[in-house]
Design an enzyme around this catalytic site. Sequence first.
Site, PDB file in Angstrom:
ATOM      1  N   ARG A 259      14.375   6.078   3.957  1.00 29.49           N
ATOM      2  CA  ARG A 259      13.637   5.129   4.800  1.00 29.49           C
ATOM      3  C   ARG A 259      12.531   5.772   5.630  1.00 29.49           C
ATOM      4  O   ARG A 259      11.514   5.128   5.909  1.00 29.49           O
ATOM      5  CB  ARG A 259      14.591   4.421   5.759  1.00 29.49           C
ATOM      6  CG  ARG A 259      15.142   3.091   5.273  1.00 29.49           C
ATOM      7  CD  ARG A 259      16.509   3.219   4.705  1.00 29.49           C
ATOM      8  NE  ARG A 259      17.086   1.934   4.296  1.00 29.49           N
ATOM      9  CZ  ARG A 259      18.348   1.578   4.551  1.00 29.49           C
ATOM     10  NH1 ARG A 259      19.146   2.378   5.229  1.00 29.49           N
ATOM     11  NH2 ARG A 259      18.807   0.414   4.120  1.00 29.49           N
TER      12      ARG A 259
ATOM     13  N   ASP B  68       3.974   7.027   5.485  1.00 33.33           N
ATOM     14  CA  ASP B  68       5.099   6.143   5.762  1.00 33.33           C
ATOM     15  C   ASP B  68       5.035   5.501   7.143  1.00 33.33           C
ATOM     16  O   ASP B  68       5.251   6.162   8.163  1.00 33.33           O
ATOM     17  CB  ASP B  68       6.414   6.927   5.616  1.00 33.33           C
ATOM     18  CG  ASP B  68       7.577   5.994   5.339  1.00 33.33           C
ATOM     19  OD1 ASP B  68       7.454   5.169   4.410  1.00 33.33           O
ATOM     20  OD2 ASP B  68       8.590   6.077   6.048  1.00 33.33           O
TER      21      ASP B  68
ATOM     22  N   ARG C 106       6.954 -11.090  -1.940  1.00 26.43           N
ATOM     23  CA  ARG C 106       7.764 -10.003  -2.485  1.00 26.43           C
ATOM     24  C   ARG C 106       7.609  -8.860  -1.496  1.00 26.43           C
ATOM     25  O   ARG C 106       6.472  -8.487  -1.172  1.00 26.43           O
ATOM     26  CB  ARG C 106       7.258  -9.573  -3.855  1.00 26.43           C
ATOM     27  CG  ARG C 106       7.843  -8.234  -4.337  1.00 26.43           C
ATOM     28  CD  ARG C 106       7.128  -7.748  -5.599  1.00 26.43           C
ATOM     29  NE  ARG C 106       7.747  -6.571  -6.202  1.00 26.43           N
ATOM     30  CZ  ARG C 106       7.329  -5.308  -6.020  1.00 26.43           C
ATOM     31  NH1 ARG C 106       6.286  -5.041  -5.248  1.00 26.43           N
ATOM     32  NH2 ARG C 106       7.942  -4.317  -6.621  1.00 26.43           N
TER      33      ARG C 106
ATOM     34  N   ASP D 183       7.582  -5.246  -1.144  1.00 29.36           N
ATOM     35  CA  ASP D 183       7.530  -4.016  -1.923  1.00 29.36           C
ATOM     36  C   ASP D 183       8.311  -2.912  -1.209  1.00 29.36           C
ATOM     37  O   ASP D 183       8.217  -2.767   0.011  1.00 29.36           O
ATOM     38  CB  ASP D 183       6.052  -3.608  -2.074  1.00 29.36           C
ATOM     39  CG  ASP D 183       5.867  -2.329  -2.880  1.00 29.36           C
ATOM     40  OD1 ASP D 183       6.061  -2.369  -4.098  1.00 29.36           O
ATOM     41  OD2 ASP D 183       5.532  -1.281  -2.268  1.00 29.36           O
TER      42      ASP D 183
ATOM     43  N   HIS E 158      13.020   1.213   1.214  1.00 30.14           N
ATOM     44  CA  HIS E 158      12.456   2.292   2.026  1.00 30.14           C
ATOM     45  C   HIS E 158      12.178   1.872   3.456  1.00 30.14           C
ATOM     46  O   HIS E 158      11.488   2.576   4.193  1.00 30.14           O
ATOM     47  CB  HIS E 158      11.197   2.834   1.339  1.00 30.14           C
ATOM     48  CG  HIS E 158      11.479   3.353  -0.043  1.00 30.14           C
ATOM     49  ND1 HIS E 158      12.003   4.604  -0.257  1.00 30.14           N
ATOM     50  CD2 HIS E 158      11.379   2.770  -1.259  1.00 30.14           C
ATOM     51  CE1 HIS E 158      12.187   4.776  -1.571  1.00 30.14           C
ATOM     52  NE2 HIS E 158      11.813   3.674  -2.195  1.00 30.14           N
TER      53      HIS E 158
ATOM     54  N   GLU F 215      12.263  -6.178  -2.762  1.00 29.90           N
ATOM     55  CA  GLU F 215      12.407  -5.299  -3.909  1.00 29.90           C
ATOM     56  C   GLU F 215      13.316  -4.131  -3.536  1.00 29.90           C
ATOM     57  O   GLU F 215      12.914  -3.209  -2.825  1.00 29.90           O
ATOM     58  CB  GLU F 215      11.048  -4.775  -4.379  1.00 29.90           C
ATOM     59  CG  GLU F 215      11.160  -4.032  -5.704  1.00 29.90           C
ATOM     60  CD  GLU F 215      10.551  -2.663  -5.696  1.00 29.90           C
ATOM     61  OE1 GLU F 215      10.455  -2.065  -6.772  1.00 29.90           O
ATOM     62  OE2 GLU F 215      10.173  -2.160  -4.615  1.00 29.90           O
TER      63      GLU F 215
HETATM   64  C1  LAG Z   1       6.918  -0.066  -5.573  1.00 29.66           C
HETATM   65  N1  LAG Z   1       8.036  -0.616  -5.286  1.00 29.66           N
HETATM   66  O1  LAG Z   1       8.892  -0.133  -4.427  1.00 29.66           O
HETATM   67  C2  LAG Z   1       6.003  -0.627  -6.586  1.00 29.66           C
HETATM   68  O2  LAG Z   1       6.663  -1.637  -7.336  1.00 29.66           O
HETATM   69  C3  LAG Z   1       5.501   0.495  -7.421  1.00 29.66           C
HETATM   70  O3  LAG Z   1       4.670  -0.003  -8.445  1.00 29.66           O
HETATM   71  C4  LAG Z   1       4.768   1.494  -6.525  1.00 29.66           C
HETATM   72  O4  LAG Z   1       4.472   2.718  -7.228  1.00 29.66           O
HETATM   73  C5  LAG Z   1       5.615   1.954  -5.344  1.00 29.66           C
HETATM   74  N2  LAG Z   1       6.639   1.078  -4.942  1.00 29.66           N
HETATM   75  C6  LAG Z   1       4.725   2.166  -4.146  1.00 29.66           C
HETATM   76  O5  LAG Z   1       4.260   0.927  -3.650  1.00 29.66           O
HETATM   77  C7  LAG Z   1       3.248   2.744  -7.943  1.00 29.66           C
HETATM   78  C8  LAG Z   1       3.331   3.766  -9.065  1.00 29.66           C
HETATM   79  C9  LAG Z   1       3.275   5.198  -8.526  1.00 29.66           C
HETATM   80  C10 LAG Z   1       2.057   5.370  -7.670  1.00 29.66           C
HETATM   81  C11 LAG Z   1       2.191   4.372  -6.500  1.00 29.66           C
HETATM   82  C12 LAG Z   1       1.056   4.454  -5.533  1.00 29.66           C
HETATM   83  O6  LAG Z   1       4.554   3.559  -9.780  1.00 29.66           O
HETATM   84  O7  LAG Z   1       3.180   6.092  -9.670  1.00 29.66           O
HETATM   85  O8  LAG Z   1       1.976   6.699  -7.183  1.00 29.66           O
HETATM   86  O9  LAG Z   1       2.184   3.035  -7.045  1.00 29.66           O
HETATM   87  O10 LAG Z   1      -0.162   4.204  -6.167  1.00 29.66           O
HETATM   88  C13 LAG Z   1       0.747   7.373  -7.393  1.00 29.66           C
HETATM   89  C14 LAG Z   1       0.883   8.619  -8.257  1.00 29.66           C
HETATM   90  C15 LAG Z   1       1.730   9.654  -7.507  1.00 29.66           C
HETATM   91  C16 LAG Z   1       1.117   9.974  -6.155  1.00 29.66           C
HETATM   92  C17 LAG Z   1       0.973   8.674  -5.372  1.00 29.66           C
HETATM   93  C18 LAG Z   1       0.292   8.900  -4.017  1.00 29.66           C
HETATM   94  O11 LAG Z   1       1.499   8.260  -9.488  1.00 29.66           O
HETATM   95  O12 LAG Z   1       1.807  10.857  -8.305  1.00 29.66           O
HETATM   96  O13 LAG Z   1       1.941  10.863  -5.418  1.00 29.66           O
HETATM   97  O14 LAG Z   1       0.161   7.742  -6.127  1.00 29.66           O
HETATM   98  O15 LAG Z   1      -1.066   9.130  -4.152  1.00 29.66           O
HETATM   99 CA    CA Z   2       9.615   3.981   4.904  1.00 19.13          CA
END
Ligand code: LAG
Ligand code: CA
Length: 482
Positions: free
Chosen positions: A154, A163, A191, A193, A197, A230
């Site tokens: 969290r 955070d 929703r 998100d 956390h 979520e």
């Molecule tokens: C969610 N639910 O708890 C969303 O459904 C999910 O799609 C989100 O992740 C996540 N939580 C944050 O809101 C997505 C991608 C991640 C991505 C993140 C932020 O699945 O892969 O991370 O959105 O854009 C990306 C990079 C990471 C990097 C991060 C920070 O993949 O490598 O560390 O960005 O820059």
């Molecule tokens: Ca948090």
Amino acid sequence: HKDPHYMSGRTTMVHLFEWKWDDIAAECERFLGPRGFGGIQISPPNENLAIRSRNRPWWERYQPISYRLVTRSGNEQQFENMVRRCNNAGVRIYVDAIINHMTGTWGENVGTGGSTADFNNWYYPAVPYGRNDFNSPQCVIQGNDYQCCADRVRNCELSGLKDLNQGSEYVRGKITEYMNRLIDLGVAGFRIDAAKHMWPGDLSAIYSRLNNLNTNHGFSHGARPYIYQEVIDLGGEAVSRNEYSSLAAVTEFKYGMELSRCFNGQNQLRWLVNFGPNWGFLASNDALTFVDNHDNQRGHGAGGNILTHKRAKQYKGAIAFMLAHPYGRPQLMSSFSFHDTEAGPPMDSNGNIISPAINSDNTCGNGWVCEHRWRQIYQMVAFRNVAGNTGINDWWDNGSNQIAFCRGGQGFVAFNNDNWDLNTNLQTCLPAGRYCDVISGEKRNNGCTGKVITVGGDGRAQIVLGANDYDMALAIHRGQDS
Ligand code: LAG
Ligand code: CA
């Protein structure tokens, strides 16, 4: 917060992932409203970091830079117009609310509306947020934290995203100001998100400060926003979905995992006879149910072996079961096609999203899959609306992967996931008549383009589902007889 406030007789929402507001407004009027859809989950409407160095991945929208309503889906005026037109068409709008974090640690810093941020100093002037609005000391969630340490899940960063401290009065104020603006514009809910956390107590405080829904958009006095949180909980983690289910509804990730296993052939369909809380799921009203979502359809989030549009026959079977079965509040996924799991939606060379094309057979083009426009899917939405509050009766199975059941006297459905034909006389619970199967075809000009099922005076009919048929389901309901 557990009532979605659908217009009466509607039961199902669809996630129009990465759609533009103008296209959604048109879709409400030309398709979703007339076809009886209850609502839409939209992609996050608030300004996000534009991540050009990765060619505008879909996940940039999960990196908020401000609460201004300007994204690749459209601006505030387009948003307002969409909500009004969809509500007028009887279709509700639910916002994907990213309130756990802000964008962080990327080599560029301009948002979709031109706002900037200074991540290294936790400075987001367009909100504004500063260092003491975020959890401290700074830490990043590690894999084993999910087993041991709810406080780190969290209070530390989810993949390096800054955070927010929802315990702070100021942060609560900014978040509720954002959500209340959306409520006043006519949305029906959210929703949440990354709810896992955030502390349930903080979320509870935020929810309690939300406005009632806007009566100018047809909501009744005192209506509270529908909220589905979520929380990915497949069991065995430090944070449980049960910590959240008293506050509002929760995404039931076990549901799509188990249903995928059945329709994948890893578990027999006959076991679905008691599908629901007996499988360890949430209570029906607490559960937002779905087969796949935008994360697990591409191996993000919990990942796992989830059925998607890419395995169309099995997927349509699982979706038909979800919509035919009374448990939960179903959500459909509507995707763009992808090979690269990071790729953004169809876009032009300037990064503008390209609208879906609509083909003469109702399907989409321009790189959009539009599962919600597959006949086998949208006609099962109508089935669910007709089935209403009825329960399951007259369950039948062959001891393996052929099953059938009635929904009161309203509808009947059968599935064949065995590799031999189903050809049996079954009780349909429907009045005598000739019914048009909504899976293999549709009623057109007093005829039926698919299988016609003849129900006798005793409610029985010969049901045929060949192992090699194009689809593995058959469904008939009241209103589909001729
Ligand atoms: C969610 N639910 O708890 C969303 O459904 C999910 O799609 C989100 O992740 C996540 N939580 C944050 O809101 C997505 C991608 C991640 C991505 C993140 C932020 O699945 O892969 O991370 O959105 O854009 C990306 C990079 C990471 C990097 C991060 C920070 O993949 O490598 O560390 O960005 O820059
Ligand atoms: Ca948090």
